[in-house]
Scaffold this motif. Structure first.
Motif, PDB file in Angstrom:
ATOM      1  N   SER A 180      28.279  39.582  22.541  1.00  0.00           N
ATOM      2  CA  SER A 180      27.388  40.360  23.418  1.00  0.00           C
ATOM      3  C   SER A 180      27.477  39.819  24.838  1.00  0.00           C
ATOM      4  O   SER A 180      26.579  39.118  25.319  1.00  0.00           O
ATOM      5  CB  SER A 180      25.948  40.293  22.893  1.00  0.00           C
ATOM      6  N   VAL A 181      28.576  40.142  25.502  1.00  0.00           N
ATOM      7  CA  VAL A 181      28.796  39.701  26.876  1.00  0.00           C
ATOM      8  C   VAL A 181      28.406  40.841  27.816  1.00  0.00           C
ATOM      9  O   VAL A 181      28.798  41.992  27.611  1.00  0.00           O
ATOM     10  CB  VAL A 181      30.269  39.299  27.110  1.00  0.00           C
ATOM     11  N   TYR A 182      27.619  40.513  28.844  1.00  0.00           N
ATOM     12  CA  TYR A 182      27.179  41.509  29.816  1.00  0.00           C
ATOM     13  C   TYR A 182      27.602  41.090  31.217  1.00  0.00           C
ATOM     14  O   TYR A 182      27.559  39.908  31.561  1.00  0.00           O
ATOM     15  CB  TYR A 182      25.655  41.673  29.785  1.00  0.00           C
ATOM     16  N   CYS A 183      27.984  42.084  32.003  1.00  0.00           N
ATOM     17  CA  CYS A 183      28.295  41.877  33.418  1.00  0.00           C
ATOM     18  C   CYS A 183      27.343  42.743  34.234  1.00  0.00           C
ATOM     19  O   CYS A 183      27.344  43.973  34.089  1.00  0.00           O
ATOM     20  CB  CYS A 183      29.750  42.265  33.716  1.00  0.00           C
ATOM     21  N   GLN A 231      19.257  45.402  29.660  1.00  0.00           N
ATOM     22  CA  GLN A 231      18.001  45.285  30.399  1.00  0.00           C
ATOM     23  C   GLN A 231      17.601  43.825  30.592  1.00  0.00           C
ATOM     24  O   GLN A 231      17.080  43.449  31.646  1.00  0.00           O
ATOM     25  CB  GLN A 231      16.906  46.065  29.671  1.00  0.00           C
ATOM     26  N   GLU A 232      17.862  42.985  29.608  1.00  0.00           N
ATOM     27  CA  GLU A 232      17.570  41.568  29.724  1.00  0.00           C
ATOM     28  C   GLU A 232      18.499  40.922  30.758  1.00  0.00           C
ATOM     29  O   GLU A 232      18.071  40.083  31.563  1.00  0.00           O
ATOM     30  CB  GLU A 232      17.721  40.862  28.373  1.00  0.00           C
ATOM     31  N   ALA A 233      19.768  41.314  30.760  1.00  0.00           N
ATOM     32  CA  ALA A 233      20.714  40.769  31.737  1.00  0.00           C
ATOM     33  C   ALA A 233      20.313  41.163  33.162  1.00  0.00           C
ATOM     34  O   ALA A 233      20.384  40.356  34.090  1.00  0.00           O
ATOM     35  CB  ALA A 233      22.128  41.248  31.423  1.00  0.00           C
ATOM     36  N   VAL A 234      19.874  42.406  33.343  1.00  0.00           N
ATOM     37  CA  VAL A 234      19.408  42.859  34.660  1.00  0.00           C
ATOM     38  C   VAL A 234      18.177  42.070  35.091  1.00  0.00           C
ATOM     39  O   VAL A 234      18.056  41.675  36.269  1.00  0.00           O
ATOM     40  CB  VAL A 234      19.116  44.378  34.650  1.00  0.00           C
ATOM     41  N   ARG A 235      17.275  41.829  34.145  1.00  0.00           N
ATOM     42  CA  ARG A 235      16.076  41.050  34.486  1.00  0.00           C
ATOM     43  C   ARG A 235      16.484  39.674  35.033  1.00  0.00           C
ATOM     44  O   ARG A 235      15.901  39.166  36.004  1.00  0.00           O
ATOM     45  CB  ARG A 235      15.206  40.881  33.244  1.00  0.00           C
ATOM     46  N   ALA A 259      25.268  39.107  41.184  1.00  0.00           N
ATOM     47  CA  ALA A 259      26.018  39.388  39.966  1.00  0.00           C
ATOM     48  C   ALA A 259      25.944  38.228  38.982  1.00  0.00           C
ATOM     49  O   ALA A 259      25.835  37.063  39.377  1.00  0.00           O
ATOM     50  CB  ALA A 259      27.474  39.682  40.316  1.00  0.00           C
ATOM     51  N   LEU A 260      26.027  38.570  37.692  1.00  0.00           N
ATOM     52  CA  LEU A 260      26.087  37.528  36.672  1.00  0.00           C
ATOM     53  C   LEU A 260      26.864  38.019  35.461  1.00  0.00           C
ATOM     54  O   LEU A 260      26.973  39.219  35.208  1.00  0.00           O
ATOM     55  CB  LEU A 260      24.680  37.065  36.273  1.00  0.00           C
ATOM     56  N   LEU A 261      27.410  37.059  34.733  1.00  0.00           N
ATOM     57  CA  LEU A 261      27.983  37.265  33.406  1.00  0.00           C
ATOM     58  C   LEU A 261      27.092  36.501  32.451  1.00  0.00           C
ATOM     59  O   LEU A 261      26.830  35.311  32.653  1.00  0.00           O
ATOM     60  CB  LEU A 261      29.414  36.738  33.325  1.00  0.00           C
TER      61      LEU A 261
END
Length: 314
Positions: free
Chosen positions: A161-164, A307-311, A182-184
């Motif tokens: 579950s990798v998010y960019c 949504q968690e990655a955006v937070r 930005a984040l990974l």
């Protein structure tokens, strides 16, 4: 002279009354005398100087680029949506003759104006779409050309579950946060360039869903299909993920330069080549319809992770 779509982007034009706004002119100290006459999108705007094109060619349309893509995709009925993916991404939802104010930080704008009658749209912008793939190529050097991103994504480990979150210059609608970066996230020892490429392409789908959710809330109606164009629309992998994460079919035309097509449609109508805007659909050539294949539980689990990655990025 200008047209209603371009006038609507100046902050000086009352998009409901269809005229320059005296209060805004005073606020910005702009004299009304220097402003152009506002005409229909399809209208007579004079002729070109002959030295440029070899003849005095009539200019019969003038339109903003994203509104032109809306017309190029023949989205001339309320509820129709187009998504253009270039360096950034832009979604427009045709809302018809009544402007729809947004409670979700979308833009209410003029979609086009025919024979003095305005149609409106809700618009949301994504700051980084194709630019994220350029980063894979030029920044990380993990691909040599854009088309390779889809090949890597197809070979990735779906269990990771990798998010960019591509907030290289902040996040656009509906967040409007210029300070986000930005984040990974979700990287493990087993993460490879395949998963990073997949996360980069998926970010376009996730950002699009953010906008579609906002549009559904503002519009109050169903969105039955998304008509996609622009350079990233050439990626089958990206378009399939888009359909999957939205649970909405994605319709891709043969010609991906819908902005140019829309201006041509409008000028052609003014020139008498088309009987009306409803005839534009007859000239639009469909390439492929991507239908959702992902099950609902997986779709919602993936979106919650986004949504968690955006937070975290915010």
């Amino acid at each position: 002279a200008t047209d209603a779509t371009n006038a609507s982007r100046t902050m000086l034009y009352d998009i409901r009354k269809g005229e320059w706004d005296d209060d805004m002119l005073r606020l910005f100290n702009v004299p009304a005398s220097i402003l152009p006459e506002v005409r229909d999108t399809a209208a007579e705007f004079g002729v070109s100087a002959s030295e440029h094109l070899g003849a005095a060619v009539p200019i019969r349309a003038l339109i903003g680029d994203q509104q032109s893509a809306l017309i190029g995709q023949a989205c001339v009925a309320p509820g129709m949506v187009k998504a253009t993916y270039g360096t950034g991404g832009f979604l427009l939802l045709n809302t018809g003759e009544t402007p729809t104010p947004s409670g979700n930080r979308l833009l209410t704008t003029v979609a086009y104006q025919w024979r003095g009658l305005r149609a409106y749209a809700l618009e949301g912008s994504i700051f980084s779409a194709g630019a994220t793939v350029q980063w894979l190529r030029d920044g990380l050097n993990i691909i040599a050309k854009a088309a390779e991103a889809g090949e890597l994504a197809a070979a990735s480990d779906r269990a990771q579950s990798v998010y960019c979150v591509p907030a290289f210059a902040g996040l656009g609608a509906p967040h409007w946060n210029s300070e986000a970066r930005a984040l990974l996230s979700g990287i493990t020892r087993g993460t490879t360039r395949n998963e990073i490429a997949r996360a980069a392409l998926e970010s376009v789908g996730y950002q699009t869903r953010d906008l579609v959710e906002a549009m559904r809330s503002d519009w109050g109606g169903a969105i039955d299909v998304i008509r996609a164009d622009g350079g990233m629309a050439a990626s089958d992998w990206t378009m399939q993920f888009l359909a999957d994460i939205l649970a909405v079919p994605v319709d891709r035309p043969k010609g991906l330069e819908s902005t140019a097509q829309g201006a041509a449609f409008a000028a052609g109508w003014q020139a008498g080549l088309y009987p009306g805007p409803e005839s534009f659909a007859e000239k639009r050539r469909k390439d492929r319809l991507f239908t959702p294949l992902m099950d609902g539980a997986t779709r919602e689990r993936l979106y919650r992770g986004w949504q968690e990655a955006v937070r975290r990025a915010l």
